[in-house]
Enzyme design. Structure first.
Site, PDB file in Angstrom:
ATOM      1  N   ASP A 229      35.722  37.546  38.821  1.00 23.97           N
ATOM      2  CA  ASP A 229      36.669  38.047  39.810  1.00 23.97           C
ATOM      3  C   ASP A 229      37.310  36.825  40.460  1.00 23.97           C
ATOM      4  OD1 ASP A 229      38.017  39.041  41.993  1.00 23.97           O
ATOM      5  OD2 ASP A 229      36.299  40.090  42.870  1.00 23.97           O
TER       6      ASP A 229
ATOM      7  N   TRP B  96      31.883  41.002  48.069  1.00 21.59           N
ATOM      8  CA  TRP B  96      32.582  41.561  46.913  1.00 21.59           C
ATOM      9  C   TRP B  96      31.713  41.496  45.661  1.00 21.59           C
ATOM     10  CZ3 TRP B  96      35.801  44.375  49.135  1.00 21.59           C
ATOM     11  CH2 TRP B  96      36.453  43.946  50.298  1.00 21.59           C
TER      12      TRP B  96
ATOM     13  N   LYS C  98      46.755  37.861  47.195  1.00 22.79           N
ATOM     14  CA  LYS C  98      46.348  36.575  47.768  1.00 22.79           C
ATOM     15  C   LYS C  98      47.301  35.475  47.291  1.00 22.79           C
ATOM     16  CE  LYS C  98      42.327  38.695  48.755  1.00 22.79           C
ATOM     17  NZ  LYS C  98      41.850  39.063  50.088  1.00 22.79           N
TER      18      LYS C  98
END
Length: 355
Positions: free
Chosen positions: A166, A99, A190
């Site tokens: 992030d 990511w 999440k």
């Protein structure tokens, strides 16, 4: 048979969050209309936004001068929005996994990108140390938890440049010193809510500085000024986020979530180290407490599929590792219970005894 959800995302939510959201999907606040069909301009929905924002600020102790907004597009859209809004000349990125690499790719469309460090050569099995960040960059971007590889930065780092993070897969799992960051973003699926909404926490004074025209929907100022209401927001995911935030507060806040996360991780990592069939995949000091990754020891490699099938038969859901790395991954987000972790550990012990 009871199921234990270890999916990496969309992932497990507290049962009461699911039930309360489902009730509102049938009849929102006694209005006779479903949460799925009400107008986001309805008088009953603005309090949802307001309370969710207030709880985020309370739980993370967000100081004055920051805005909280709810957007769409997931963290993947933020990979683009961050450089669009903050990159003036060049930016620095810490490359700790898939990511982070995707975020770097998007940033290169807007200016110079410096990779301050990477653990790619070691298949991202550790968080790079002893790196320095140039002081002339517009910001440093980090990914605090790496879901695919199972590494995590669990302490707020100190740098002399604006910091952007992030936190998609570990936000609300530990206290965060928000004032160290210019922007924090997180896809909700999440630790916060069902998929469909993205949380952004942004320092107001840093907006509007980019030397480019920004499309309206990609400009953070648009959403800050309109209180997340510039266009139709994802109403149901935002409501489920509100229910999760209420649940976190009622269960002791992020401090309690942190304690529970460490407890779960200690149990599962302890079994991985004890059990002769398995081994962990990352350096101990960088192990994630959100995504616990492990593989079969080489001499037992042929047992990978049989163990997966055995664990599945015992109610373990979503423990297969990411397709790019294989092995196993037990995602232990806030809603995961000690019972669930112990059930997985029992599977590992039973499988060891059989082989």
């Amino acid at each position: 048979m009871k199921k234990y959800n270890f999916n990496a995302g969309p992932s497990m939510l507290p049962r009461e969050v699911i039930e309360n959201t489902a009730k509102q999907c049938l009849d929102f606040n006694g209005s006779g209309l479903s949460l799925m069909e009400i107008s986001h301009r309805a008088k009953d929905f603005q309090p949802v936004i307001d309370e969710a924002e207030a709880l985020i600020k309370e739980l993370l102790q967000i100081p004055d001068g920051y805005s909280v907004v709810f957007l769409g597009g997931g963290a993947s859209l933020e990979f683009c929005m961050i450089p669009y809004n903050f990159l003036i000349n060049k930016a620095a990125y810490l490359n700790t996994g898939t990511w982070a690499k995707k975020a770097m790719k998007e940033a290169k469309l807007f200016g110079e990108v410096i990779e301050v460090a990477s653990s790619a050569d070691a298949n991202y099995t550790f968080i790079p140390k002893d790196w320095t960040c140039p002081e002339d960059v517009d910001y440093l971007h980090i990914t605090t938890n790496n879901t695919i590889y199972g590494t995590e930065i669990r302490k707020d780092i100190d740098v002399n440049v604006p910091l952007i993070a992030d936190m998609s897969s570990d936000i609300f799992s530990r206290p965060v010193d928000v004032k160290k960051y210019d922007c924090i973003y997180a896809g909700a699926q999440k630790n916060l809510a069902m998929a469909g909404v993205t949380l952004v926490i942004v320092k107001n004074e840093k907006l509007g500085k980019a030397p480019r025209q920004i499309p309206t929907m990609l400009n953070y100022l648009t959403h800050v000024e309109k209180g997340s209401m510039f266009n139709t927001p994802p109403v149901v995911p935002i409501y489920s986020a509100l229910e999760t935030l209420r649940w976190i507060k009622a269960n002791g806040g992020v401090e309690a979530m942190d304690k529970l996360a460490l407890q779960r991780a200690d149990i599962l990592y302890g079994e991985i180290e004890r059990n002769k069939l398995f081994r962990g995949t990352v350096k101990e000091e960088d192990r994630s407490v959100m995504n616990i990754c492990f593989v079969m020891n080489e001499e037992y490699a042929e047992l990978e599929k049989p163990f997966f099938e055995y664990a599945t038969s015992k109610g373990m859901v979503g423990i297969k590792g990411h397709r790019s790395v294989g092995g196993f991954r037990a995602s232990c987000y806030n809603a995961q219970t000690i019972e669930g972790v112990n059930a997985l550990v029992q599977c590992m012990k039973e499988f060891e005894a059989q082989h």
